[in-house]
Scaffold this active site. Structure first.
Site, PDB file in Angstrom:
ATOM      1  N   GLY A   1       0.835  -1.193   0.000  1.00  0.00           N
ATOM      2  CA  GLY A   1       0.000   0.000   0.000  1.00  0.00           C
ATOM      3  C   GLY A   1       0.867   1.239   0.000  1.00  0.00           C
TER       4      GLY A   1
ATOM      5  CB  CYS B   1       5.244  -4.065  -0.160  1.00  0.00           C
ATOM      6  SG  CYS B   1       5.989  -2.479  -0.586  1.00  0.00           S
ATOM      7  CE1 TYR B   2       1.580   0.982   5.737  1.00  0.00           C
ATOM      8  CE2 TYR B   2      -0.047  -0.790   5.814  1.00  0.00           C
ATOM      9  CZ  TYR B   2       0.458   0.393   6.314  1.00  0.00           C
ATOM     10  OH  TYR B   2      -0.146   0.987   7.392  1.00  0.00           O
TER      11      TYR B   2
ATOM     12  CG  HIS C   1       5.678  -5.961  -4.800  1.00  0.00           C
ATOM     13  ND1 HIS C   1       4.420  -5.750  -4.291  1.00  0.00           N
ATOM     14  CD2 HIS C   1       6.386  -4.852  -4.509  1.00  0.00           C
ATOM     15  CE1 HIS C   1       4.356  -4.558  -3.733  1.00  0.00           C
ATOM     16  NE2 HIS C   1       5.549  -3.994  -3.851  1.00  0.00           N
TER      17      HIS C   1
ATOM     18  CD  GLU D   1       2.597  -8.632  -5.221  1.00  0.00           C
ATOM     19  OE1 GLU D   1       3.472  -9.329  -4.681  1.00  0.00           O
ATOM     20  OE2 GLU D   1       2.351  -7.466  -4.862  1.00  0.00           O
TER      21      GLU D   1
ATOM     22  CB  SER E   1     -16.747  -3.032 -26.303  1.00  0.00           C
ATOM     23  OG  SER E   1     -15.981  -4.084 -25.746  1.00  0.00           O
TER      24      SER E   1
ATOM     25  CG  ASP F   1     -12.711  -7.723 -20.335  1.00  0.00           C
ATOM     26  OD1 ASP F   1     -12.052  -8.774 -20.503  1.00  0.00           O
ATOM     27  OD2 ASP F   1     -12.204  -6.638 -20.024  1.00  0.00           O
TER      28      ASP F   1
ATOM     29  CE  LYS G   1      -8.424  -8.282 -21.318  1.00  0.00           C
ATOM     30  NZ  LYS G   1      -9.441  -7.242 -21.231  1.00  0.00           N
TER      31      LYS G   1
END
Ligand code: XMP
Length: 589
Positions: A49, A76-77, A163, A165, A216, A220, A364
């Protein structure tokens, strides 16, 4: 189940996505979720964060969460918070580390099992832990960070400054997998299970009503449309395709063809409405806001024209997880930019519960897997993402004055480029970026001279890391004769010019068989030059769009693309964006 407590980092949801890829169900919860609610989860992750543990306004957190006996991983945070509340020491500010760092593994124990003595990791922080709390051991460090990983195996509490991730930490998945082992988490999450759950949820949410869905042609909304049609039947799902005038060449016909085979779709040409709404607007956020509002107005008008009784219909949307994060959709996350799915009017519909967003929990890659399961053709499932506001956010506008900058900025940039034997110049325009956990509007820098991708990557990273006020670096493929901003707004002529440039560039990409190599390749029109416009090619590689690397395409293909684009009448120069995300976003606005 793993609970990911959200402290507002851009990557909170990315952590959940990665854990789910390891087949463990993960959910995002607010940072102050009560210990009672967490006592039965298999593990807890404290996300990163933007705050400092010393900020009076830091996100609230109940320390008893660390005493539940449930394994906890702070990232991290979250790592700093854990150290702070358990009696370690966190040093504020000081050395800021952004980007790749070398991790020296001191103890391979538990969460770092399977890592070598030296690994590449990705860092993005200001504060850092300088002393671990009682009971903890230092598991790894980097040259700039004395406690890059710490752990108390007895209490099953772990902290990582880097990180795991993001894809820039190559062994990150291994680290998360190790943590899931520590938790003894059950590997039961997959798309089959998701589909069962979501089908039930769609039926519950929609009840006896019908769904009016804006499509669209992107992955998605297409997957949402097909999923809703499958669950509710063709008669209860009505797809509306709004041609906003910001589509790519030939796109409308293609979308109508594809979606028409699955269900009921109606097209409306609203390009006049949209063009009028953005007439003369230069500010990107204002442009996005107006496009979003026009969208809602057109949608309502069409619904009225079709005689849809609002009591009988709900609004369907193809919103996915990153859409909600990047607008500060989760409570603590910083606003990066207003997403068109989250404008006020849509927010009100959401509050009234008249919206169904079947994919809002998915990334996604998960959406694509759902699409495959639903039997969608490969070219639809693997289509490049295209933003809702379309080419409108790829046509940069200017009042003709641009954004002047101080002399020191040029000097700073030139000094860095000089080390690489290259020339650099600050451009008097701005584009959007993301640095740390905040959005930036800053100048791009133009690099000219012969260079390979490795050098361009180094010079780009050095410039954006060391010069404040710059968030993007572009490489000159064909000479940019004049750096003056031109007065330019969003007109049909400029859109047509970009449509053609975009089409020709993508033709070359396809011709070289490189389409699957890149996540997407925005082609951007920039109001710089002397008569002729400037076009920027922005091919990126990414897994989920939260982070991205500029694509290092074969130089021959790039040259061919530049020539193809330059052959469009009205184009004066072609540039290539050599910025990763962060610090530059994928789109320019
Ligand atoms: P950025 O530019 O934030 O983009 O790095 C991340 C991904 O999101 C897409 N994008 C959008 N998609 N509506 C959308 O549906 C939008 O307003 C929007 N803005 C950006 C972008 O193309 C990329 O894939």
């Amino acid at each position: 189940m793993i609970a990911v407590l959200d402290f507002g980092g851009q990557y909170a949801h990315l952590i959940a996505d990665r854990i789910r890829r390891l087949r463990v169900y993960a959910e995002i919860l607010p940072s102050d979720t009560s210990p009672r609610r967490l006592q039965d989860v298999e593990g807890i992750v404290l996300s990163g964060g933007p705050a400092s543990v010393y900020d009076p306004g830091a996100p609230p957190f109940d320390e008893e969460v660390l005493e539940l006996g449930v394994p906890v991983l702070g990232i991290c945070y979250g790592h700093q918070l854990m150290a702070y509340v358990l009696g370690g020491e966190v040093r504020p500010g000081g050395t800021r580390e952004y980007g790749v760092a070398r991790l020296q593994v001191l103890e391979e124990d538990e969460v770092l099992r399977g890592l070598g003595p030296s690994e590449t990791v990705w860092m993005s922080h200001g504060d850092q832990v300088v002393r671990v709390p009682p009971g903890f051991r230092v598991l790894a460090r980097t040259p700039d960070c004395p406690v890059a990983a710490m752990g108390d195996p007895e209490r099953k509490l772990y902290g990582l400054q880097f990180h795991p991730e993001v894809t820039h930490t190559p062994k990150g998945m291994r680290v998360l997998d190790n943590f899931l082992e520590v938790c003894g988490a059950r590997r039961t999450w997959d798309m089959e299970r998701f589909l069962e759950g979501i089908e039930e949820e769609i039926r519950r949410k929609v009840g006896g009503r019908k769904v009016f869905l804006l499509v669209s042609g992107g992955v998605d909304s297409t997957v949402s449309f097909v999923l809703l049609t499958k669950v509710l039947g063709k008669d209860r799902v009505y797809g509306l395709f709004v041609d906003n005038g910001f589509l790519r060449k030939g796109e409308r016909e293609q979308v109508e063809r594809t979606l028409g085979t699955f269900g009921r779709v109606h097209t409306v040409d609203a390009s006049e409405d949209f063009l009028r709404a953005v007439e003369g607007v230069v500010d990107p956020e204002e442009k996005r806001r107006r496009i979003g509002e026009t969208f809602v107005r057109v949608m309502r008008r069409e619904a009225d024209a079709l005689g849809l009784n609002p009591e009988e219909w709900v609004l369907g949307q193809g919103t996915i997880y990153p859409d909600t994060i990047e607008s500060g959709g989760t409570r603590n996350s910083a606003v990066i930019k207003t997403h068109h799915n989250r404008v006020e009017a849509i927010k009100r519909l959401l509050e009234e519960g008249r919206v169904v967003e079947p994919l809002s929990q998915l990334y996604k890659d998960e959406v694509r897997r759902v699409g495959e399961r639903l039997g969608l053709p490969e070219d639809v499932v693997w289509r490049h993402p295209f933003p809702g506001p379309g080419l409108a956010v790829r046509v940069l506008c200017s009042d003709g004055k641009g954004f002047p900058f101080p002399e020191e900025l040029s000097e700073g940039v030139e000094k860095v480029a000089d080390k690489f034997g290259l020339e650099a110049e600050v451009l008097p325009i701005r584009s959007v970026g993301v640095q740390g956990d905040f959005r930036t509007y800053a100048h791009p820098v133009l690099i000219s001279g012969e260079a390979d991708w490795g050098t361009l990557e180094e010079v780009s990273t050095s410039i954006t890391n060391s010069v404040e006020g710059v968030n993007r670096v572009v490489w000159e493929l064909t000479p940019l004769k004049a750096r003056r901003p031109m007065r330019a707004t969003l007109t049909r002529e400029r859109l047509d010019l970009l449509r053609e440039a975009d089409f020709r560039a993508h033709e070359v990409l396809r011709g070289w068989g490189l389409e699957r190599e890149v996540w997407q390749m925005p082609v951007v029109l920039v109001p710089l030059g002397d008569g002729g416009e400037t076009v920027v090619l922005r091919p990126v590689c990414s897994q989920e769009a939260m982070t991205a690397q500029f694509a290092k395409l074969p130089l021959e293909a790039v040259r061919e693309m530049a020539e193809a684009v330059l052959s469009v009448p009205g184009v004066g120069a072609v540039l290539y964006d050599v910025t990763h995300k962060p610090p530059g976003t994928i789109e320019w606005e």
